[in-house]
Design an enzyme around this catalytic site. Structure first.
Site, PDB file in Angstrom:
ATOM      1  N   CYS A 279      38.691 100.292  77.813  1.00 23.09           N
ATOM      2  CA  CYS A 279      38.684 101.754  77.660  1.00 23.09           C
ATOM      3  C   CYS A 279      38.186 102.503  78.902  1.00 23.09           C
ATOM      4  O   CYS A 279      38.849 103.446  79.353  1.00 23.09           O
ATOM      5  CB  CYS A 279      37.853 102.177  76.451  1.00 23.09           C
ATOM      6  SG  CYS A 279      37.618 100.974  75.170  1.00 23.09           S
ATOM      7  N   ARG A 308      34.101  88.428  75.969  1.00 23.01           N
ATOM      8  CA  ARG A 308      33.184  88.767  74.881  1.00 23.01           C
ATOM      9  C   ARG A 308      32.394  87.524  74.504  1.00 23.01           C
ATOM     10  O   ARG A 308      32.965  86.476  74.224  1.00 23.01           O
ATOM     11  CB  ARG A 308      33.951  89.293  73.659  1.00 23.01           C
ATOM     12  CG  ARG A 308      34.652  90.611  73.923  1.00 23.01           C
ATOM     13  CD  ARG A 308      35.387  91.136  72.711  1.00 23.01           C
ATOM     14  NE  ARG A 308      36.164  92.329  73.047  1.00 23.01           N
ATOM     15  CZ  ARG A 308      36.969  92.962  72.206  1.00 23.01           C
ATOM     16  NH1 ARG A 308      37.101  92.517  70.960  1.00 23.01           N
ATOM     17  NH2 ARG A 308      37.643  94.022  72.590  1.00 23.01           N
ATOM     18  N   GLN A 326      43.857  91.350  76.332  1.00 24.87           N
ATOM     19  CA  GLN A 326      44.200  92.215  75.216  1.00 24.87           C
ATOM     20  C   GLN A 326      45.345  93.121  75.642  1.00 24.87           C
ATOM     21  O   GLN A 326      45.321  93.677  76.736  1.00 24.87           O
ATOM     22  CB  GLN A 326      42.989  93.052  74.806  1.00 24.87           C
ATOM     23  CG  GLN A 326      43.137  93.733  73.466  1.00 24.87           C
ATOM     24  CD  GLN A 326      41.813  94.286  72.980  1.00 24.87           C
ATOM     25  OE1 GLN A 326      40.996  94.736  73.771  1.00 24.87           O
ATOM     26  NE2 GLN A 326      41.578  94.254  71.697  1.00 24.87           N
ATOM     27  N   ASP A 328      46.203  96.016  75.660  1.00 26.84           N
ATOM     28  CA  ASP A 328      45.575  97.310  75.442  1.00 26.84           C
ATOM     29  C   ASP A 328      46.485  98.470  75.815  1.00 26.84           C
ATOM     30  O   ASP A 328      47.306  98.366  76.733  1.00 26.84           O
ATOM     31  CB  ASP A 328      44.330  97.425  76.325  1.00 26.84           C
ATOM     32  CG  ASP A 328      43.054  97.291  75.518  1.00 26.84           C
ATOM     33  OD1 ASP A 328      43.125  97.426  74.296  1.00 26.84           O
ATOM     34  OD2 ASP A 328      42.000  97.056  76.123  1.00 26.84           O
ATOM     35  N   HIS A 330      45.730 102.908  76.097  1.00 27.33           N
ATOM     36  CA  HIS A 330      44.870 104.066  75.833  1.00 27.33           C
ATOM     37  C   HIS A 330      45.696 105.305  76.102  1.00 27.33           C
ATOM     38  O   HIS A 330      46.281 105.441  77.182  1.00 27.33           O
ATOM     39  CB  HIS A 330      43.617 104.021  76.695  1.00 27.33           C
ATOM     40  CG  HIS A 330      42.730 102.864  76.354  1.00 27.33           C
ATOM     41  ND1 HIS A 330      42.857 101.636  76.966  1.00 27.33           N
ATOM     42  CD2 HIS A 330      41.749 102.730  75.428  1.00 27.33           C
ATOM     43  CE1 HIS A 330      41.966 100.795  76.442  1.00 27.33           C
ATOM     44  NE2 HIS A 330      41.284 101.439  75.515  1.00 27.33           N
ATOM     45  N   LYS A 411      39.751 103.768  62.481  1.00 22.14           N
ATOM     46  CA  LYS A 411      40.882 103.020  63.021  1.00 22.14           C
ATOM     47  C   LYS A 411      41.848 102.606  61.924  1.00 22.14           C
ATOM     48  O   LYS A 411      41.494 102.551  60.741  1.00 22.14           O
ATOM     49  CB  LYS A 411      40.396 101.773  63.762  1.00 22.14           C
ATOM     50  CG  LYS A 411      39.641 100.776  62.885  1.00 22.14           C
ATOM     51  CD  LYS A 411      39.246  99.542  63.673  1.00 22.14           C
ATOM     52  CE  LYS A 411      38.495  98.548  62.766  1.00 22.14           C
ATOM     53  NZ  LYS A 411      38.238  97.261  63.451  1.00 22.14           N
ATOM     54  N   HIS A 457      42.984 104.499  71.135  1.00 28.52           N
ATOM     55  CA  HIS A 457      42.940 103.114  71.600  1.00 28.52           C
ATOM     56  C   HIS A 457      43.929 102.334  70.715  1.00 28.52           C
ATOM     57  O   HIS A 457      43.907 102.496  69.495  1.00 28.52           O
ATOM     58  CB  HIS A 457      41.564 102.484  71.392  1.00 28.52           C
ATOM     59  CG  HIS A 457      40.414 103.274  71.925  1.00 28.52           C
ATOM     60  ND1 HIS A 457      39.649 102.844  72.991  1.00 28.52           N
ATOM     61  CD2 HIS A 457      39.875 104.457  71.537  1.00 28.52           C
ATOM     62  CE1 HIS A 457      38.688 103.726  73.218  1.00 28.52           C
ATOM     63  NE2 HIS A 457      38.803 104.708  72.350  1.00 28.52           N
TER      64      HIS A 457
END
Length: 591
Positions: A279, A308, A326, A328, A330, A411, A457
């Site tokens: 992010c 992580r 990931q 991802d 945004h 979410k 996200h």
């Protein structure tokens, strides 16, 4: 009684039967029994025993359980005082500790099974053991466990038991387990040389050449779809100063899951951390220059490595790792653009999952206890998402998971089913009013005012690594043509056919078909066997006849009959078609 309630009652009751059986076998004075809850597909119970159990003990314990059930003993619930409970479980250290930890005003209940076994339990349970006569159960395994999950406390032996209402359901479940074992990505992955792990980097996969080809085929597919939907791909630093994570809120809410590197100074302002999420990268790119309403929606996607920290016992092949990529994205939007943008994301999800023949359902997760920001903003965000889900799926056609949202916003989770009917948490769409506020994100609105954008996200695969693990098991290693690490294996019958084989390989590679070939002077069947082991969709054999005619003979994966006399140009066309259309099935005949 509802089915789920029934499953809980009889599985929990069987846990008491298991404990009673173990006590009768080893002796009441030699057994410390801890807890025994029902779990998915069965139950377990934790004990301290006079010796270590082995698989040779399983039948003895199962037989004793059947014997106890056949006694048709009554079950009696009784409320007792704290003092009565402590006296009743005198000598049982785990039960004593549980009793002492109960609130002063707690109602303490015990359950008798017959006259000689009693357990501390809230219940409910069966009224008589005869209700368990038809239950089918089987000891699955014995493993070590720490009391209350604390490695500094007593080590216990945990007996796991499969339990179902009848023998037919247990048999069906064991059939499922056998099939799942055959599909296990932790077995298939190394066999097909897709990935490996090493103890020097726990939970951090190495992608081997074949696996990396598969990974990139999946990534190219993903990129193509996002290109059509107006996304721009970026890449950002893996390591960032703690100040960035403090602003984002991750330092306060997610620090325990981050890999942290102390700096020269001793204070945390000089610490660095491997990013657990992308992010902040997207935010800084957005803030790279002034933005206006014309820039919105501002769609950024990213497939960087993230880290992580996980407990070692929770690592599980590609399913639970400490380093992954990931998929991802945004997206910065105005409030008026939220609904259309989320609908577009759902269209992307439907297209991607549909390509694999996977179905999905949506689940809304709402404000957690450790939420960040203004509760009114949260209420507004949740209301927005509910309206969108009602519009897309219809009211009541999605689930609400109270309190499971991210700390910065509610979410939508997308959960899909694989070939075995297992459900996986995959995509996620998170609405975020908080991070734009934290980072003072702005855009020039059409009316000349300065406004704050809303951040979305979202991920479709979630973890690329985990999704590939799921695909390995879903396809049992036999991937669709477009996704296979190598799509065609070329086998020249003898070395004198290598020259024509080179021509075949060249034509396929020029058409962007991933091709491997074995030019070695060895038996043709040995070469074919190797390519079959790797589950190559097409194995192409060339000899005198094929070289003379400019054709190939094709063995199609899963099909006994070969395709003979296929013109080389036709083979190239078939391969191009399957790559272009991302076909689920192989072309298995030539018209």
């Amino acid at each position: 009684m509802e089915r789920e309630e029934y499953l809980q009652v009889y599985r929990h009751s069987l846990a008491h039967i298991l404990a009673k059986a173990v006590i009768e076998i080893f002796g009441k004075d030699k057994v410390q029994y801890a807890i025994g809850p029902q779990i998915e597909n069965g139950l377990y119970y934790d004990f301290v025993l006079p010796r270590t159990l082995t698989t040779d003990d399983f039948k003895m314990i199962e037989d004793k359980m059947h014997e106890i059930i056949k006694r048709r003993e009554p079950w009696t619930r009784k409320e007792v005082s704290r003092q009565e409970a402590l006296e009743l479980f005198q000598g049982q250290k785990f039960k004593t500790e549980l009793i002492q930890d109960l609130p002063e005003d707690e109602t303490i209940t015990i359950y008798y099974t017959g006259d000689d076994y009693v357990d501390l339990c809230r219940g409910p349970h069966v009224d008589n053991s005869q209700e368990l006569m038809n239950a089918a159960f089987e000891i699955r395994s014995v493993s070590g466990a720490y009391w209350r999950g604390d490695e500094k406390r007593d080590q216990l032996q945990r007996i796991y038991v499969y339990a179902f209402p009848d023998k037919a359901q247990l048999k069906e479940f064991k059939k499922f387990l056998k099939e799942a074992a055959e599909r296990d990505h932790k077995k298939i992955g190394p066999q097909q040389e897709l990935f490996m792990f090493d103890e020097t980097a726990p939970g951090m996969p190495y992608w081997l050449p074949r696996g990396w080809k598969l990974f990139n085929a999946l990534l190219d597919f993903w990129r193509g779809i996002h290109e059509k939907h107006g996304y721009q791909e970026i890449s950002g630093p893996v390591l960032s100063n703690s100040r960035l994570w403090q602003t984002s809120g991750h330092w306060g809410h997610y620090k325990q899951n981050m890999f942290i590197i102390p700096g020269v100074k001793e204070d945390e302002s000089d610490y660095y951390a491997c990013k657990p999420m992308n992010c902040p990268n997207a935010i800084l790119v957005y803030q790279n220059r002034l933005r206006s309403y014309r820039d919105l929606p501002f769609r950024i996607n990213q497939v960087d490595v993230i880290h992580r920290k996980e407990k070692s016992g929770e690592l599980n092949g590609l399913f639970r790792v400490q380093m992954f990529r990931q998929d991802d994205a945004h997206i910065l939007v105005s409030e008026e653009q939220i609904a259309d943008e989320i609908k577009d994301i759902m269209e992307i999800a439907t297209e991607i999952y549909g390509t694999f023949g996977l179905t999905y359902r949506a689940e809304l997760s709402t404000r957690p206890d450790d939420y960040m920001g203004d509760i009114n903003v949260w209420n507004k965000a949740e209301a927005e998402l509910k309206d969108i889900l009602n519009d897309v799926y219809g009211e009541g056609n999605y689930e609400v998971n109270e309190g499971d949202g991210a700390f910065y916003g509610p979410k939508i989770d997308l959960k899909m089913k694989d070939a075995l009917g297992r459900e996986w948490q995959m995509g996620t769409i998170q609405l975020d009013f908080q991070l734009p506020l934290n980072f003072h994100m702005k855009y020039a609105a059409q009316d000349g005012s300065v406004k704050q954008p809303v951040m979305i996200h979202r991920a479709i695969f979630g973890s690329m690594e985990r999704f590939i693990g799921i695909l390995i098991e879903n396809y049992k290693g036999a991937f669709p043509f477009w996704l296979s690490p190598y799509q065609v294996g070329v086998v020249p019958i003898r070395t004198e056919h290598n020259e024509y084989a080179e021509k075949v390989v060249s034509a396929l590679r020029e058409a962007s078909v991933r091709t491997e070939v074995d030019y070695d002077d060895k038996n043709m069947n040995e070469k074919i066997k190797t390519f079959k082991t790797f589950r190559d969709p097409y194995i192409v054999v060339v000899g005198d006849k094929e070289a003379a005619e400019g054709t190939v003979s094709i063995t199609v994966r899963g099909q006994k009959q070969q395709l003979h006399g296929v013109p080389l140009e036709k083979l190239v066309e078939m391969c191009r078609t399957m790559n272009r259309e991302h076909s689920k099935e192989l072309i298995a005949s030539v018209e």
